[in-house]
Scaffold this active site. Structure first.
Site, short mmCIF file in Angstrom:
data_model
loop_
_atom_site.label_atom_id
_atom_site.label_comp_id
_atom_site.label_asym_id
_atom_site.label_seq_id
_atom_site.Cartn_x
_atom_site.Cartn_y
_atom_site.Cartn_z
N GLU A 25 -37.89 -0.47 6.70
CA GLU A 25 -36.16 0.15 6.70
C GLU A 25 -34.77 -1.29 7.08
O GLU A 25 -35.33 -1.96 7.53
CB GLU A 25 -35.81 0.99 8.14
CG GLU A 25 -34.68 1.87 7.72
CD GLU A 25 -34.82 2.98 9.24
OE1 GLU A 25 -35.65 2.83 9.59
OE2 GLU A 25 -34.23 3.96 9.35
N ASN A 172 -34.73 12.52 4.83
CA ASN A 172 -35.53 12.12 6.01
C ASN A 172 -34.80 13.13 7.45
O ASN A 172 -34.09 12.14 7.94
CB ASN A 172 -35.31 10.34 6.75
CG ASN A 172 -35.86 10.50 7.22
OD1 ASN A 172 -37.22 9.80 7.57
ND2 ASN A 172 -34.77 9.90 8.58
N GLU A 173 -35.93 13.16 8.39
CA GLU A 173 -35.59 13.80 9.76
C GLU A 173 -34.31 14.66 8.99
O GLU A 173 -33.23 14.99 10.55
CB GLU A 173 -35.49 12.26 10.41
CG GLU A 173 -36.78 11.84 10.70
CD GLU A 173 -37.05 11.01 12.02
OE1 GLU A 173 -35.82 10.86 12.51
OE2 GLU A 173 -37.78 10.23 12.26
N TYR A 247 -45.00 9.16 17.01
CA TYR A 247 -45.23 7.74 17.03
C TYR A 247 -45.30 8.13 17.95
O TYR A 247 -45.51 8.94 19.41
CB TYR A 247 -44.13 7.15 17.62
CG TYR A 247 -43.15 6.21 15.98
CD1 TYR A 247 -43.10 5.63 15.97
CD2 TYR A 247 -41.52 7.83 15.81
CE1 TYR A 247 -42.76 5.19 14.52
CE2 TYR A 247 -41.27 7.18 14.49
CZ TYR A 247 -41.64 6.22 14.24
OH TYR A 247 -40.62 5.30 12.91
N GLU A 303 -43.83 7.79 9.17
CA GLU A 303 -43.93 7.08 10.06
C GLU A 303 -44.87 7.76 11.04
O GLU A 303 -44.67 8.68 11.46
CB GLU A 303 -42.07 7.63 11.11
CG GLU A 303 -41.18 7.19 9.91
CD GLU A 303 -40.13 7.41 9.37
OE1 GLU A 303 -39.90 7.72 11.16
OE2 GLU A 303 -38.80 7.56 9.21
N GLN A 352 -42.94 0.02 11.60
CA GLN A 352 -42.12 -1.20 9.78
C GLN A 352 -43.40 -1.73 9.09
O GLN A 352 -43.60 -2.42 11.18
CB GLN A 352 -40.85 -0.67 10.41
CG GLN A 352 -40.11 0.82 10.57
CD GLN A 352 -38.87 0.44 10.32
OE1 GLN A 352 -39.09 -0.90 10.01
NE2 GLN A 352 -37.88 1.69 11.04
O1 AHR Z 1 -38.97 3.82 12.18
C1 AHR Z 1 -37.27 3.93 13.59
C2 AHR Z 1 -36.78 5.43 13.40
O2 AHR Z 1 -37.57 6.85 14.11
C3 AHR Z 1 -36.97 5.83 11.63
O3 AHR Z 1 -35.60 5.44 10.74
C4 AHR Z 1 -36.29 7.44 10.89
O4 AHR Z 1 -37.13 8.09 10.46
C5 AHR Z 1 -37.48 7.53 13.46
O5 AHR Z 1 -36.62 8.43 13.87
#
Ligand code: AHR
Length: 514
Positions: A25, A172-173, A247, A303, A352
C-alpha cells in the site's frame, strides 16, 4: 510422541499459489523506499525498483501482489499517477501520516514491478471516493488492446500493449475507511461498479467483493443476500471472490503490545488470537455456502498479519514494526489454516510486504533484511499449487491464565479466562511430481515435541528437512541480519515407512518426503 497420519489417496483441494500472496500500500515506507527508489537513486535499481528487494521476493516465488491499498485505494485516483512524473499531482496521504504523495509510483510503475517479480497483479479499485466511469476507464487503460480513448492514452504514456491483470478488488473496507456503508448499500454499489468493469480479453477478470471485518457476520449475510442473484451460478461473472480482513493484535485494537518486548501471557494471547482465523473462515464460509453451495466463490483473506505498536521514534502513521520468532509462529499457523481450508480460501495477502506491519522485508537506506516471517514463506513455498492431502495430527492444548481482557476486543466478544491454543499446527500437500510437503509449527515456548509421520499408501525413499527456530523474541536487525534464517533440519529418522521428527520448541519445520 504425536502421530501425523497422511492419507495420500485423498487429495482434498488445490492450494492455489495465491494463498502465498502479498499486499503493498502507499503507506509509510512500503512503496517509497521499500520497493521503489526511483531511477536516479544510488541504491541499485532497475527502472526504479530496488534490485535487492526484487531478488529476495523472487526467491520466495511471490505469486500475486495487491495494490494500491488498503484505505489508500478508496481515495486513489489513478489518473494522478500516469504521464510525465513532473506533471503528476502532489497530494496528501490523509490516511497514513499526512505525508506528501507525489504519485511517482503509479500504474506503469506497479505493472513494471509485477513484471519484474513475475507475479499476478491484484488491483484494488476506488469505490469510496471514485466513480463507475473512473474504474471502468482504469480497466480499459490496463487491459484493452485496440482503438479506444484509454488505450490511446496508455500508448501516449509509453506503453502500447495492454497488461495482463487478473484480480480486481471492487472497493476496500467499505464498511469503514472505504465509505462507512451498510452491507446492502455496498453490495448494490458493487453490482453497478462490477457491471462496468469489462472483460476485454478471453481471460475473465477475477472480481472481488469487499467482505467482512473480522467477525462481522451481519456484513457477510447482507452482502451475500444482495449479491446472490448475480452469482456465477446464474451465468454471469460479476463476482468471483469475497474478501476477509483479520489482524492479530495482542492487547486488542486500543492497547496493542510491542513487537520486540512482550510477556509470556502476550505470547499466548498472540497465538490464541491467530487461531481465531480458523473460526472466522469457517463461520463466514458457512454463510457464503448458503448462497453459494457449489463453492464458486473464493474467500480472499487479503489482509492478515500481526499489528503491534509502531517502533519507538517512528511515524505512528507509518505502521513500522519489527518481527520476531513469534511472528514466524503466526505466519506458519495462518498459512497452515489457509492450506487446510483450500477448498474455500482462494487467495491471501500478508499485510504488508515491506516496512509495514508483519513485513517480510525491512529496509534502512541501502540496507535490507529478511524477517523471520520471510523465512517461513520460504519454508512453505512448495505448498503453492500443490494438492492438499487429508491428514490427522494428534495434538494437545497449551493454556495460560488471561488477565484484564477487554471484552470489546476479545475474540468472539467474550473475555477469556485463559488463552489457549493447540501446541502443533500443520498442513500437508502433494506436488505434481508426487513429493509430499509437510509443514509443522511447534508453538510451545517450553517443550520440544516428537511427531511420527505416517504416510498411508506411499513408499518413502528420501526425506529432507528445513527449519526456522530461535528464542521467542529472536529477530534480525541491520547489524545482525541473519540471526534468524532457514537452516537444514536433520533431527529426524526414518523407521519402517514412517518419519520420526524431533521438533524443538518455537520451531517451524518443513519436511520434504519423496
Ligand atoms: O494494512 C493497513 C490498513 O488496514 C489497510 O489500509 C486497511 O485496509 C486496513 O484497515
Amino acid at each position: 510422541m504425536k502421530r501425523l497420519v497422511i492419507n495420500t489417496l485423498n487429495k482434498k483441494a488445490k492450494i492455489h499459489k495465491e494463498i502465498y500472496g502479498h499486499f503493498s500500500e502507499h503507506l509509510g515506507r512500503c512503496i517509497y523506499e521499500g520497493l521503489y527508489v526511483g531511477e536516479k537513486s544510488d541504491i541499485p535499481n532497475t527502472n526504479g525498483m530496488r534490485n535487492d528487494v526484487v531478488k529476495a521476493l523472487k526467491d520466495i516465488n511471490i505469486p500475486v501482489l495487491r495494490w494500491p491499498g488498503g484505505c489508500f485505494a478508496d481515495e486513489y485516483h489513478w489518473k494522478d499517477g500516469i504521464g510525465p512524473k513532473e506533471n503528476r499531482k502532489k497530494m496528501i496521504n490523509t490516511h497514513w501520516g499526512g505525508v506528501t504523495e507525489d504519485n511517482s509510483f503509479g500504474t506503469h510503475e506497479f505493472m513494471e514491478l509485477v513484471d519484474q517479480l513475475g507475479c499476478e497483479a491484484y488491483i484494488n479499485m476506488n469505490v469510496g471516493s471514485g466513480s463507475v466511469q473512473e474504474m471502468s476507464e482504469w480497466v480499459e487503460y490496463l487491459t484493452f488492446n485496440g482503438l479506444s480513448p484509454m488505450a490511446a492514452l496508455r500508448e501516449k504514456n509509453g506503453r502500447k500493449d495492454p497488461w495482463n491483470v487478473k484480480f480486481i478488488g471492487v472497493g476496500n473496507e467499505n464498511w469503514g475507511c472505504g465509505g462507512m456503508m451498510n452491507p446492502e448499500h455496498y453490495a448494490n454499489e458493487y453490482r453497478r461498479y462490477a457491471t462496468f468493469c469489462r472483460n476485454y480479453t478471453d481471460k475473465k477478470l477475477f472480481k472481488i467483493l469487499c467482505g467482512p471485518n473480522v467477525d462481522d457476520y451481519n456484513w457477510t449475510e447482507g452482502i451475500m443476500k444482495t449479491i446472490a442473484p448475480i452469482l456465477p451460478v446464474s451465468g454471469t461473472d460479476l463476482v468471483a471472490g469475497v474478501s476477509l480482513h483479520y489482524y492479530t493484535h495482542p492487547g486488542g485494537w486500543d492497547n496493542k503490545g510491542k513487537a520486540l518486548t512482550f510477556t509470556k501471557e502476550e505470547y499466548y494471547e498472540t497465538i490464541s488470537r491467530t487461531y481465531y482465523m480458523e473460526e472466522l473462515i469457517r463461520r463466514h464460509s458457512d454463510i457464503i455456502n448458503r448462497y453459494d453451495p457449489d463453492h464458486t466463490l473464493g474467500l480472499i483473506v487479503d489482509e492478515w498479519g500481526t499489528w503491534y505498536q509502531v517502533e519507538e521514534g517512528t511515524n505512528p502513521g507509518f505502521l513500522y514494526q519489527q518481527n520476531t520468532i513469534r511472528d514466524a509462529m503466526v505466519a506458519g499457523i495462518n498459512l497452515d489454516i489457509f492450506n487446510r481450508h483450500a477448498d474455500r480460501v482462494r487467495m491471501a495477502n500478508i499485510a504488508q510486504m515491506i516496512n509495514v506491519l508483519q513485513a517480510v522485508i525491512l529496509t534502512d537506506g541501502e540496507k535490507m533484511i529478511k524477517t523471520p516471517t520471510y523465512h517461513v514463506f520460504d519454508l512453505y513455498k512448495d505448498h503453492m499449487d500443490a494438492d492438499l492431502l487429508e491428514s490427522y495430527l494428534e495434538n494437545e492444548e497449551l493454556t495460560i491464565e488471561a488477565h484484564n481482557v477487554n471484552p470489546k476486543t476479545a475474540p468472539g466478544g467474550v473475555s477469556p479466562e485463559a488463552w489457549k491454543f493447540p501446541k502443533l499446527s500443520h498442513s500437508v500437500s502433494m506436488s505434481s511430481d508426487g513429493s509430499i510437503t509437510v509443514t509443522i509449527v511447534n508453538a510451545s515456548d517450553e517443550d520440544a515435541e516428537s511427531v511420527k509421520i505416517i504416510p498411508v499408501e506411499y513408499e518413502i525413499k528420501d526425506v529432507a528437512g528445513r527449519i526456522v527456530t530461535g528464542e521467542v523474541d529472536a529477530h534480525n536487525d541491520f547489524d545482525d541480519p541473519d540471526k534468524v534464517a532457514v537452516k537444514e533440519f536433520t533431527a529426524f529418522k526414518t523407521e519402517g515407512n514412517t518419519v520420526i521428527a524431533d521438533l524443538p520448541k518455537l520451531s517451524v519445520v518443513c519436511l520434504k518426503i519423496r
